[in-house]
Design a protein around this motif. Structure first.
Motif, PDB file in Angstrom:
ATOM      1  N   VAL A 131     233.524  44.836 -53.499  1.00  0.00           N
ATOM      2  CA  VAL A 131     232.364  44.170 -52.875  1.00  0.00           C
ATOM      3  C   VAL A 131     232.537  44.160 -51.360  1.00  0.00           C
ATOM      4  O   VAL A 131     231.584  44.436 -50.612  1.00  0.00           O
ATOM      5  N   ALA A 132     233.750  43.871 -50.877  1.00  0.00           N
ATOM      6  CA  ALA A 132     233.996  43.848 -49.436  1.00  0.00           C
ATOM      7  C   ALA A 132     233.756  45.233 -48.826  1.00  0.00           C
ATOM      8  O   ALA A 132     233.125  45.360 -47.770  1.00  0.00           O
ATOM      9  N   LEU A 133     234.229  46.283 -49.494  1.00  0.00           N
ATOM     10  CA  LEU A 133     234.031  47.636 -48.993  1.00  0.00           C
ATOM     11  C   LEU A 133     232.554  48.017 -48.993  1.00  0.00           C
ATOM     12  O   LEU A 133     232.042  48.571 -48.017  1.00  0.00           O
ATOM     13  N   LEU A 134     231.847  47.704 -50.070  1.00  0.00           N
ATOM     14  CA  LEU A 134     230.416  48.005 -50.140  1.00  0.00           C
ATOM     15  C   LEU A 134     229.624  47.223 -49.097  1.00  0.00           C
ATOM     16  O   LEU A 134     228.687  47.757 -48.486  1.00  0.00           O
ATOM     17  N   THR A 135     229.993  45.975 -48.847  1.00  0.00           N
ATOM     18  CA  THR A 135     229.328  45.171 -47.822  1.00  0.00           C
ATOM     19  C   THR A 135     229.532  45.805 -46.449  1.00  0.00           C
ATOM     20  O   THR A 135     228.584  45.897 -45.652  1.00  0.00           O
ATOM     21  N   LEU A 136     230.762  46.255 -46.168  1.00  0.00           N
ATOM     22  CA  LEU A 136     231.048  46.910 -44.900  1.00  0.00           C
ATOM     23  C   LEU A 136     230.225  48.193 -44.769  1.00  0.00           C
ATOM     24  O   LEU A 136     229.608  48.439 -43.729  1.00  0.00           O
ATOM     25  N   GLN A 137     230.190  49.003 -45.834  1.00  0.00           N
ATOM     26  CA  GLN A 137     229.432  50.255 -45.781  1.00  0.00           C
ATOM     27  C   GLN A 137     227.943  49.989 -45.581  1.00  0.00           C
ATOM     28  O   GLN A 137     227.275  50.687 -44.822  1.00  0.00           O
ATOM     29  N   LEU A 138     227.422  48.972 -46.240  1.00  0.00           N
ATOM     30  CA  LEU A 138     226.003  48.631 -46.104  1.00  0.00           C
ATOM     31  C   LEU A 138     225.694  48.191 -44.682  1.00  0.00           C
ATOM     32  O   LEU A 138     224.685  48.598 -44.100  1.00  0.00           O
TER      33      LEU A 138
END
Length: 94
Positions: free
Chosen positions: A78-85
């Motif tokens: 979730v943290a990685l996806l939030t950063l990518q978003l």
């Protein structure tokens, strides 16, 4: 008195207690192996025990790190996806 046995290659074989009046057997010593040795080997000339195990052997005996649990893995994703978003919303990677 405690005695510590070794084989023909001077590898540790165990210990025993004998009377103070008994003679120490040929394949034994009254020198206690140091704590923490994995495969103690006796050096007769120095009258001390040393580690004879390889680094690889010692590492093979160490416990493996625990696998991350599912919640930890999901939090990281979730943290990685939030950063990518957030990077996509700003117009690409920074």
């Amino acid at each position: 008195m405690h005695i510590y046995y070794y084989d023909e290659n001077f590898k540790y074989q165990g210990e025993d207690v004998i009377s103070d009046y008994e003679e120490i057997p040929k394949n034994a010593t009254d020198v206690r192996p140091k704590k923490g040795l994995y495969l103690p080997e006796y050096d007769e000339s120095k009258k001390e025990w040393f580690e004879s195990a390889s680094k690889e052997y010692i590492e093979s005996l160490q416990p493996k790190p625990p696998l991350p649990n599912d919640i930890t893995t999901l939090k990281k994703q979730v943290a990685l996806l939030t950063l990518q978003l957030s990077q996509l919303q700003r117009g690409g990677a920074s």
